[in-house]
Structure formats: C-alpha cells, structure tokens
Design a protein around this motif. Structure first.
Motif, PDB file in Angstrom:
ATOM      1  N   TRP A  46       0.873  -1.167   0.000  1.00  0.00           N
ATOM      2  CA  TRP A  46       0.000   0.000   0.000  1.00  0.00           C
ATOM      3  C   TRP A  46       0.906   1.210   0.000  1.00  0.00           C
ATOM      4  CZ3 TRP A  46      -4.661   1.499  -1.054  1.00  0.00           C
ATOM      5  CH2 TRP A  46      -5.167   2.691  -0.540  1.00  0.00           C
ATOM      6  N   ASN A  47       1.029   1.845  -1.187  1.00  0.00           N
ATOM      7  CA  ASN A  47       1.995   2.923  -1.373  1.00  0.00           C
ATOM      8  C   ASN A  47       1.318   4.288  -1.343  1.00  0.00           C
ATOM      9  OD1 ASN A  47       4.492   4.141  -1.934  1.00  0.00           O
ATOM     10  ND2 ASN A  47       4.162   3.987  -4.136  1.00  0.00           N
ATOM     11  N   ALA A  48       1.199   4.829  -0.128  1.00  0.00           N
ATOM     12  CA  ALA A  48       0.530   6.121   0.048  1.00  0.00           C
ATOM     13  C   ALA A  48       1.064   6.747   1.324  1.00  0.00           C
ATOM     14  CB  ALA A  48      -0.976   5.919   0.155  1.00  0.00           C
ATOM     15  N   GLN A  49       0.969   8.055   1.393  1.00  0.00           N
ATOM     16  CA  GLN A  49       1.412   8.779   2.574  1.00  0.00           C
ATOM     17  C   GLN A  49       0.705   8.233   3.820  1.00  0.00           C
ATOM     18  OE1 GLN A  49       3.826  10.997   2.640  1.00  0.00           O
ATOM     19  NE2 GLN A  49       3.592  11.270   4.841  1.00  0.00           N
ATOM     20  N   GLU A  50      -0.622   8.121   3.730  1.00  0.00           N
ATOM     21  CA  GLU A  50      -1.398   7.665   4.879  1.00  0.00           C
ATOM     22  C   GLU A  50      -1.575   6.156   4.858  1.00  0.00           C
ATOM     23  OE1 GLU A  50      -2.462   9.441   7.516  1.00  0.00           O
ATOM     24  OE2 GLU A  50      -1.247  11.016   6.570  1.00  0.00           O
ATOM     25  N   PRO A  51      -1.431   5.502   5.998  1.00  0.00           N
ATOM     26  CA  PRO A  51      -1.707   4.062   6.057  1.00  0.00           C
ATOM     27  C   PRO A  51      -3.206   3.840   5.902  1.00  0.00           C
ATOM     28  CG  PRO A  51      -1.340   4.937   8.269  1.00  0.00           C
ATOM     29  CD  PRO A  51      -1.074   6.059   7.313  1.00  0.00           C
ATOM     30  N   ASP A  52      -3.613   2.649   5.505  1.00  0.00           N
ATOM     31  CA  ASP A  52      -5.030   2.287   5.468  1.00  0.00           C
ATOM     32  C   ASP A  52      -5.228   1.195   6.509  1.00  0.00           C
ATOM     33  OD1 ASP A  52      -7.550   1.182   5.018  1.00  0.00           O
ATOM     34  OD2 ASP A  52      -7.512   1.726   2.905  1.00  0.00           O
ATOM     35  N   LEU A  53      -5.906   1.585   7.588  1.00  0.00           N
ATOM     36  CA  LEU A  53      -6.137   0.674   8.717  1.00  0.00           C
ATOM     37  C   LEU A  53      -6.731  -0.659   8.269  1.00  0.00           C
ATOM     38  CD1 LEU A  53      -6.362   0.362  11.826  1.00  0.00           C
ATOM     39  CD2 LEU A  53      -8.607   1.424  11.672  1.00  0.00           C
ATOM     40  N   PHE A  54      -7.621  -0.583   7.276  1.00  0.00           N
ATOM     41  CA  PHE A  54      -8.377  -1.774   6.880  1.00  0.00           C
ATOM     42  C   PHE A  54      -7.625  -2.646   5.877  1.00  0.00           C
ATOM     43  CE2 PHE A  54     -11.142   1.507   8.444  1.00  0.00           C
ATOM     44  CZ  PHE A  54     -11.746   0.839   9.498  1.00  0.00           C
ATOM     45  N   LYS A  55      -6.403  -2.275   5.569  1.00  0.00           N
ATOM     46  CA  LYS A  55      -5.566  -3.101   4.710  1.00  0.00           C
ATOM     47  C   LYS A  55      -4.348  -3.600   5.466  1.00  0.00           C
ATOM     48  CE  LYS A  55      -6.870  -0.591   0.525  1.00  0.00           C
ATOM     49  NZ  LYS A  55      -7.754  -1.572  -0.118  1.00  0.00           N
ATOM     50  N   ARG A  56      -4.214  -3.244   6.730  1.00  0.00           N
ATOM     51  CA  ARG A  56      -2.962  -3.487   7.451  1.00  0.00           C
ATOM     52  C   ARG A  56      -2.599  -4.965   7.559  1.00  0.00           C
ATOM     53  NH1 ARG A  56      -6.739  -3.849  11.007  1.00  0.00           N
ATOM     54  NH2 ARG A  56      -6.507  -4.913  12.985  1.00  0.00           N
ATOM     55  N   LEU A  57      -3.609  -5.859   7.499  1.00  0.00           N
ATOM     56  CA  LEU A  57      -3.315  -7.292   7.652  1.00  0.00           C
ATOM     57  C   LEU A  57      -2.870  -7.945   6.343  1.00  0.00           C
ATOM     58  CD1 LEU A  57      -6.433  -8.220   9.834  1.00  0.00           C
ATOM     59  CD2 LEU A  57      -4.156  -7.577  10.643  1.00  0.00           C
TER      60      LEU A  57
ATOM     61  N   ARG B 257      -1.395  -5.928   3.497  1.00  0.00           N
ATOM     62  CA  ARG B 257      -0.565  -5.034   2.688  1.00  0.00           C
ATOM     63  C   ARG B 257       0.588  -4.522   3.552  1.00  0.00           C
ATOM     64  NH1 ARG B 257      -3.564  -7.014  -0.311  1.00  0.00           N
ATOM     65  NH2 ARG B 257      -5.033  -6.098  -1.790  1.00  0.00           N
ATOM     66  N   TYR B 258       1.723  -4.262   2.886  1.00  0.00           N
ATOM     67  CA  TYR B 258       2.837  -3.590   3.559  1.00  0.00           C
ATOM     68  C   TYR B 258       2.754  -2.112   3.189  1.00  0.00           C
ATOM     69  CZ  TYR B 258       7.755  -2.276   4.456  1.00  0.00           C
ATOM     70  OH  TYR B 258       8.904  -1.657   4.884  1.00  0.00           O
ATOM     71  N   HIS B 259       2.711  -1.261   4.190  1.00  0.00           N
ATOM     72  CA  HIS B 259       2.580   0.168   3.935  1.00  0.00           C
ATOM     73  C   HIS B 259       3.938   0.818   3.676  1.00  0.00           C
ATOM     74  CE1 HIS B 259       1.806   4.451   5.530  1.00  0.00           C
ATOM     75  NE2 HIS B 259       1.474   4.395   4.268  1.00  0.00           N
ATOM     76  N   VAL B 260       4.086   1.392   2.473  1.00  0.00           N
ATOM     77  CA  VAL B 260       5.307   2.132   2.122  1.00  0.00           C
ATOM     78  C   VAL B 260       4.888   3.561   1.813  1.00  0.00           C
ATOM     79  CG1 VAL B 260       7.225   2.347   0.473  1.00  0.00           C
ATOM     80  CG2 VAL B 260       6.459   0.074   1.217  1.00  0.00           C
ATOM     81  N   ARG B 261       5.417   4.499   2.572  1.00  0.00           N
ATOM     82  CA  ARG B 261       4.985   5.887   2.530  1.00  0.00           C
ATOM     83  C   ARG B 261       5.503   6.632   1.293  1.00  0.00           C
ATOM     84  NH1 ARG B 261       2.797   8.405   7.150  1.00  0.00           N
ATOM     85  NH2 ARG B 261       3.185   6.634   8.513  1.00  0.00           N
ATOM     86  N   SER B 262       6.806   6.526   1.020  1.00  0.00           N
ATOM     87  CA  SER B 262       7.410   7.287  -0.089  1.00  0.00           C
ATOM     88  C   SER B 262       7.020   6.682  -1.430  1.00  0.00           C
ATOM     89  CB  SER B 262       8.931   7.274   0.024  1.00  0.00           C
ATOM     90  OG  SER B 262       9.325   7.706   1.294  1.00  0.00           O
ATOM     91  N   GLN B 263       6.869   7.557  -2.411  1.00  0.00           N
ATOM     92  CA  GLN B 263       6.417   7.060  -3.705  1.00  0.00           C
ATOM     93  C   GLN B 263       7.453   6.161  -4.385  1.00  0.00           C
ATOM     94  OE1 GLN B 263       4.535   9.877  -6.277  1.00  0.00           O
ATOM     95  NE2 GLN B 263       3.970   8.266  -7.724  1.00  0.00           N
TER      96      GLN B 263
ATOM     97  N   GLY C  70      13.025   0.850  -5.844  1.00  0.00           N
ATOM     98  CA  GLY C  70      11.882   1.739  -6.052  1.00  0.00           C
ATOM     99  C   GLY C  70      11.978   3.039  -5.278  1.00  0.00           C
ATOM    100  N   LEU C  71      12.761   3.011  -4.196  1.00  0.00           N
ATOM    101  CA  LEU C  71      12.947   4.213  -3.371  1.00  0.00           C
ATOM    102  C   LEU C  71      14.211   4.979  -3.760  1.00  0.00           C
ATOM    103  CD1 LEU C  71      11.978   2.618   0.067  1.00  0.00           C
ATOM    104  CD2 LEU C  71      10.644   4.334  -1.187  1.00  0.00           C
ATOM    105  N   GLY C  72      14.925   4.476  -4.784  1.00  0.00           N
ATOM    106  CA  GLY C  72      16.129   5.155  -5.258  1.00  0.00           C
ATOM    107  C   GLY C  72      17.362   4.894  -4.412  1.00  0.00           C
ATOM    108  N   GLU C  73      17.266   3.923  -3.494  1.00  0.00           N
ATOM    109  CA  GLU C  73      18.419   3.635  -2.628  1.00  0.00           C
ATOM    110  C   GLU C  73      19.421   2.692  -3.301  1.00  0.00           C
ATOM    111  OE1 GLU C  73      16.496   2.067   0.850  1.00  0.00           O
ATOM    112  OE2 GLU C  73      15.413   3.953   1.205  1.00  0.00           O
ATOM    113  N   ARG C  74      18.940   1.996  -4.325  1.00  0.00           N
ATOM    114  CA  ARG C  74      19.798   1.132  -5.147  1.00  0.00           C
ATOM    115  C   ARG C  74      19.397   1.334  -6.600  1.00  0.00           C
ATOM    116  NH1 ARG C  74      21.793  -3.924  -2.472  1.00  0.00           N
ATOM    117  NH2 ARG C  74      21.054  -3.861  -0.324  1.00  0.00           N
TER     118      ARG C  74
END
Lengths: 247, 247
Positions: free
Chosen positions: A116-127, A129-135, A209-213
C-alpha cells in the motif's frame, strides 16, 4: 485408501505459519484437527506443497492426504470446510492418483506481494498489505525485475536460517511489478523459492523503487552469493502463496 | 483545561463495540486506557459522536476529551496513536472551543455498508464485507433508496432493543447504492440514525435487490411503524461509520 488433493486458502494473520510446531497455532494443525474429527480420532497426516511463514497468506496452497473414508469427491470440500475455522477455506478437493505428491510433484509456484503505497496508512488493509509511505518508482523496479528472471544461484536472497541441504539454484520465470493507484503488486513465478526468498526479493526491489539502489545493481547482488548483499526482508503480511503448478 | 477533538478510525473486528461495558474489550476503554497513561493514572472521560456495535468499523468517528496537559496541538495525534493498539488510529487532533460537544453538536452522519456480491466468498474481505451470493439488482435498490430519502418516523427500521426515549423521526438526506464489479456499497447520509437503523435499511434493500420485495413497498414499510414490517438486520462487519458532520 484414497489420496485426496485440495486447494486451500488461508488468512495467515492468526497463525504461527503453515507447518506444525510445538508452540503456536498452525494451519497444518487446524487441517489435521479437522481430519481427525472426520476419522474418529485417527491422525491423518497432511502434506503441503511447502510451508509458509507466520503471517503469510495463501490463495492457492495445495495439500494432499490419504483416507480410508469413501466420501463422494464432491462432498469433501464442504465436509472439511465446515470443520475448519473461518480463516481457512477449502477451494476444491479431488481424488487423485495415489502417486501424486503435493510437495515433490510441484513444477512451479507463484507468489504475489502487495504494498500500500501512500502517505497515509489504510487501517483496513494493514493485515494484507505492507505500507510504504514514499512514492515508489515502478519503472525502476520493473527494470530490476528483468535482471532477476532466469536461472541463478539465489543464495543472496535466502535467509541464513534455512535448513536446506541442496543447492540454491532456482529459476525465476517471471518477475513483475504493477501499480493501480496506491496498490502496488509484485508477481513472482518460479521453479521454486528459497526460505524468505520472495520477501528478500521484494525488500531489495523496494530499495530500488525508493532510489536507494539501482536496477543495474541486481546482477552483482546475485553473483555475490551473500545474504548481506541484498536488501531487507519485507514483512510477512503482504505475501500470498498464489498458485502451485503441477504437470 | 483544554478540550481536544479527534477524528479516529478503528477496525471493530476485535471489539465488543465502541462504548465501555462490563464485559468485553471496547474502543472507548482503549482510548481511556491510553489517555490514563498520558495523565499519570488519572481517568480522562472520552465522549464520542455515538456508539457503534460489536464488529462495526469507523473511518471517521469523532471524540472529545478535556485535558490539563499542555501538549502542542500537532503532537496529540502521534502521542495518542503510539499508546493505542494497531486497530485504532487517530487521524487528526485539534484544540477546540470548550463548548464543543462530540455528541450533541453533530449535524449529520454518514454511514457506508459494503457487500461482496459474488458466487464465491473472498476470504480476505470477510472482516469488512458481507458476502451475498445471488446477484443483486442495483437499479431496484436505488429505486427503493429514493423512497427512503426524506423526513420520516423510522420506527420500522429501529431495533426494539433501543433505549431511546424520544421520537424516532429522522431525516435521510441521501441513500444510494453503487456497484463496481462484485463490490457493492451503500451510502447513507442523515440527520442521525436509530439503533441498528443502517443495518436494517441494508437488510431491507438487499431483499429488494434479491427480488424478495419491491422498491414500491418501502412507503408501506415506513408507515407501518413496526420493526416486523422491515427486512432482516444485515451483519455488522460490512458497516462503517464514515463521517460525522458539525456546523
């Protein structure tokens, strides 16, 4: 005795993984408990295509077991489902050749991983999806996927905790990343996967995807044959054993 | 003392509803436990816009409480969230006029209800969707919705277990059903809702969608002012308190 093959789904949230272990509730233990009830207290051993870790889900796990019961093939699915908890479902059941083996006969597996790639987490997907904040840069991750496809020694993408005796050469037939708004999904099809391999692949792709590699770093990571060279292990709740193939 | 207003979300799956009660874990009890930790053991009473039942979720519940602490407004959200379990999230927090009241000042509420309308259940939606196997007639349900909009005595759509003393006249500003593939969602906006009202509205609309009732039966159901005249109470897990409005 008849051999029964089932496709099962489970929500791994409340399990300590698939395989029976001394401490903790497991999917295999629930399956064997249900079968024991159907077999008047006799233990029925269940064999799966492979294990899944604590918190990992399955859409298409395959199992087999042997039974002396003569239940019509079409009734197995409902009979077994009715004895299982809500978070384990039997999608199909069929009588198979007694030579069929859910683990040894696999010709390939597909895993999917959801972010789940969005600034805000989605409580109802937490089980699920892995929440990744940065685009995430989807294109860069797909470029990296191209380097992963093929037959390689995937030691760099295998947890050192593995109890595997044999070699770590596996073939990835397909690796792909798709995005639909904030839903990012990873698809991996391969001949087989090592312990934590998909989660380490995803962890490494996310760093791309985060530009770290860079995508072009992948060949060097593979050829290092060293777990330290790859990225972090992504958390379990995004991972689904999607499909198991047989000839 | 300062009055703090928060918008909170929660996954109702593991709670015996919002409101504190002698037996069972509740959302209010978790909020007050977290606040008690922040206030050195002093009880802080939390007031919500209204209760939600066991298994019902919230995307936009509103609460208020009073505090002697002088924490910057912008830090409340994180401070409180860090003390709450994973299934309760504080979306926003702000200092408000001490005259603000989360329950008495509401001018309207929006509820949404989600149905998974497909032959096969989806294991991974079971906690947040009601599974309806037979195909629903969306047009017929929307026709029925038109009869629901307006100011009526909604006694027929109120659980007899209500402890409400006043009248049961409420206004539904908007009632609507949308479908996107197997995902069917119901939206209700109103001045306020009676005990179990949304779930009885959905249960009745589903009977229209299944052809068991006609859309044109709605006016007679309303005017009967009798719970027996309406449909079944839909199960809790599809229901979300979506938004609470204030002037």
């Amino acid at each position: 005795m008849e051999r029964i093959r089932c496709v099962i789904q489970y929500d791994g949230t409340n399990y300590a993984g698939y395989q029976v272990q001394p401490n903790g509730n497991t999917v295999q233990a629930e399956l064997e408990k249900a079968l024991k009830k159907m077999h008047k207290g006799e233990r029925v051993k269940v064999t799966a295509s492979g294990r899944t870790d604590s918190g990992v889900h399955a859409k298409g796990q395959v199992i087999h077991f042997d039974t002396p019961l003569t239940i019509p093939e079409s009734n197995w699915r409902r009979a077994l489902s009715s004895l299982l908890p809500d978070d384990i479902v039997v999608s199909s059941a069929a009588t198979v050749d007694p030579g069929f083996h859910a683990r040894y006969d696999t010709t390939g597996k597909e895993y999917r991983y959801f972010v789940w790639n969005a600034q805000e987490p989605d409580l109802f997907k937490r089980l699920y999806r892995y929440h990744v904040r940065s685009q995430l840069d989807i294109e860069a991750m797909n470029l990296a996927c191209e380097y992963l496809e093929g037959e390689y020694d995937f030691t760099s993408f295998c947890s050192p905790k593995t109890d595997l005796k044999g070699d770590k050469v596996r073939t990835i037939f397909k690796a792909e990343v798709k995005a639909e708004g904030p839903e990012v999904s990873f698809v991996f099809k391969g001949s087989g996967f090592l312990y934590n391999m998909v989660r380490i692949l995803v962890g490494t792709l996310l760093e791309v995807g985060l530009g770290e590699r860079q995508a072009a770093d992948i060949p060097a990571i593979i050829s290092a044959e060293d777990r330290e060279s790859a990225g972090k292990t992504a958390p379990p709740q995004g991972l689904f054993l999607w499909e198991v193939s047989y000839d």
